[in-house]
Design a protein around this motif. Sequence first.
Motif, short mmCIF file in Angstrom:
data_model
loop_
_atom_site.label_atom_id
_atom_site.label_comp_id
_atom_site.label_asym_id
_atom_site.label_seq_id
_atom_site.Cartn_x
_atom_site.Cartn_y
_atom_site.Cartn_z
N PHE A 182 45.05 35.58 29.58
CA PHE A 182 44.84 34.41 30.25
C PHE A 182 43.29 34.11 30.36
N GLY A 183 42.84 32.91 30.27
CA GLY A 183 41.55 32.49 30.12
C GLY A 183 41.25 32.35 28.49
N THR A 184 41.87 32.50 27.79
CA THR A 184 41.52 32.19 26.21
C THR A 184 42.60 31.52 25.75
N GLY A 185 42.30 31.07 24.46
CA GLY A 185 43.24 30.19 23.70
C GLY A 185 43.78 28.72 24.57
N TYR A 186 44.96 28.67 24.70
CA TYR A 186 45.60 27.43 24.87
C TYR A 186 45.93 27.42 26.36
N SER A 187 45.91 28.58 27.03
CA SER A 187 46.50 28.46 28.54
C SER A 187 45.69 27.57 29.37
N SER A 188 46.43 26.76 30.02
CA SER A 188 46.14 25.70 30.88
C SER A 188 46.65 25.86 32.43
N LEU A 202 44.61 39.22 32.58
CA LEU A 202 43.43 38.88 32.08
C LEU A 202 42.81 39.41 30.71
N ASP A 203 42.49 38.50 30.04
CA ASP A 203 42.35 38.91 28.65
C ASP A 203 40.90 40.28 28.57
N GLN A 204 41.16 41.11 27.64
CA GLN A 204 40.03 42.18 27.81
C GLN A 204 38.94 41.74 27.51
N SER A 205 38.59 40.42 26.83
CA SER A 205 37.30 39.96 26.70
C SER A 205 36.42 40.08 27.71
N PHE A 206 37.16 39.47 29.04
CA PHE A 206 36.39 39.20 30.40
C PHE A 206 36.34 40.48 31.05
N VAL A 207 36.95 41.44 30.60
CA VAL A 207 36.86 42.87 31.22
C VAL A 207 35.91 43.79 30.59
N ARG A 208 35.64 43.78 29.35
CA ARG A 208 34.81 44.73 28.88
C ARG A 208 33.50 44.89 29.44
N ASP A 209 32.70 43.83 29.78
CA ASP A 209 31.35 43.83 30.10
C ASP A 209 31.22 43.63 31.56
N ILE A 210 32.20 43.64 32.28
CA ILE A 210 32.13 43.19 33.95
C ILE A 210 30.90 44.14 34.41
N LEU A 211 30.64 44.97 34.14
CA LEU A 211 29.70 45.75 34.75
C LEU A 211 28.08 45.26 34.50
N ILE A 219 34.29 34.97 36.16
CA ILE A 219 35.44 34.58 35.83
C ILE A 219 36.52 35.30 36.42
N LEU A 220 36.42 36.56 36.50
CA LEU A 220 37.48 37.38 37.10
C LEU A 220 37.63 37.15 38.39
N GLN A 221 36.35 37.03 39.34
CA GLN A 221 36.53 36.58 40.59
C GLN A 221 37.39 35.31 40.77
N GLY A 222 36.90 34.25 39.97
CA GLY A 222 37.73 32.99 40.08
C GLY A 222 39.02 32.87 39.81
N VAL A 223 39.29 33.70 38.86
CA VAL A 223 40.75 33.83 38.46
C VAL A 223 41.57 34.42 39.64
N SER A 224 40.96 35.54 40.18
CA SER A 224 41.40 36.28 41.42
C SER A 224 41.84 35.22 42.59
N GLY A 225 40.68 34.53 42.80
CA GLY A 225 41.29 33.41 43.76
C GLY A 225 42.17 32.57 43.50
N LYS A 231 49.84 32.65 44.58
CA LYS A 231 50.51 33.58 44.63
C LYS A 231 50.98 34.31 43.37
N LEU A 232 50.36 34.65 42.53
CA LEU A 232 50.44 35.31 41.34
C LEU A 232 49.99 36.56 41.43
N ALA A 233 50.43 37.56 40.67
CA ALA A 233 49.89 39.05 40.68
C ALA A 233 48.99 38.73 39.34
N THR A 234 47.82 39.82 39.21
CA THR A 234 47.23 39.65 38.26
C THR A 234 47.14 41.05 37.68
N ILE A 235 46.64 41.31 36.22
CA ILE A 235 46.54 42.51 35.69
C ILE A 235 45.44 42.46 34.84
#
Length: 287
Positions: A182-188, A202-211, A219-225, A231-235
């Motif tokens: 999610f957040g890459t490619g064509y997802s709308s 959540l695509d790993q490209s967003f997770v890799r450098d979160i520190l 981006i992660l915080q926005g998607v979480s919101g 009412k969706l789960a995230t992983i």
Amino acid sequence: AAKQAGKNRLCLFDAEADQHARGVLKSVDDIRSGLARDEFVLFYQPKVNLKTGECIGVEALIRWQHPEKGLLAPGLFLPLIEQHELGVQLGQWVIAEAFRQYMLWQQHDIQMAISVNIAANHLQQANFAEQLKQICHQFPAVPPSMLELEIVETSALQDIDYILGTMKSCAALGVTFSLDDFGTGYSSLSYLKRLPISTLKLDQSFVRDILTDIDDLAILQGVSGLAEAFKLATIAEGVETDAHIKKLLEIGYYFGQGYGIARPMPAEQFPIWLTNRTIAKAGLLDY
Ligand code: C2E
Ligand code: MG
Ligand code: MG
Ligand code: MG
């Protein structure tokens, strides 16, 4: 956990250079014969609750045990057949194989939800829901609700109304859906409004450098919101270190998968992994 991840490598899929050295596959016919000779195999990567360490499911990831080239990662052969009828055939094989594996684990008292990656192109096939129903009938001992389909958008979804119908038929069987990468490619975002999606991966490209990268963190915080609102789960994908786990928990991501937790493994390894791992301490995992 991350320190140990390198020790015990079950597969070498991150050694991409090595695979390219073996030569890229060119022929669709090769893949067809591979399917006929039953050379494809599914590896399974655990998805866990980052807080408790509990395994909540596994993702099935295809590999090709090629007679000459060895074990091949999907990136080396799937792109060749993406838009091809063979891609649909292989996709069918993957779903049936996941059902078969569920049944085998079930015989060892392991009831584990399985996620299968499904190309948007495959989901758009006219008889997708019908064929899924047939597989369900083939495995009456397997509850279809064990299956989650991760929609991989190698191309944009063509006809949302049509796909919505297909997804509803699948959902009626108990099957759930997630949007992969999610957040890459064509997802709308309009998909979230219209399609029965339960989970955003959540695509790993967003997770890799979160520190270190405040943009990725944003981006992660926005998607979480967004997920909360819908009412969706995230992983989170690509969880490689304990520091990732800690940070993800801090910003409200409670589920993850990645090399820092477990690498994709052969089916027979999974029950052993499940038994051997130790439980989380104070939110930090040490498997
Ligand atoms: P994906 O569904 O996003 O799967 C995650 C990929 O990242 C997998 O690569 C997995 O091995 C790898 N991975 C997992 N944890 C980590 C980590 O911590 N760090 C890093 N760097 N990588 C990690 P894999 O198995 O090579 O699969 C690549 C892609 O191929 C998948 O991405 C999925 O889009 C596609 N794919 C795999 N199996 C199937 C299949 O059966 N059908 C279809 N249609 N696509 C598949
Ligand atoms: Mg996936
Ligand atoms: Mg993914
Ligand atoms: Mg990804």
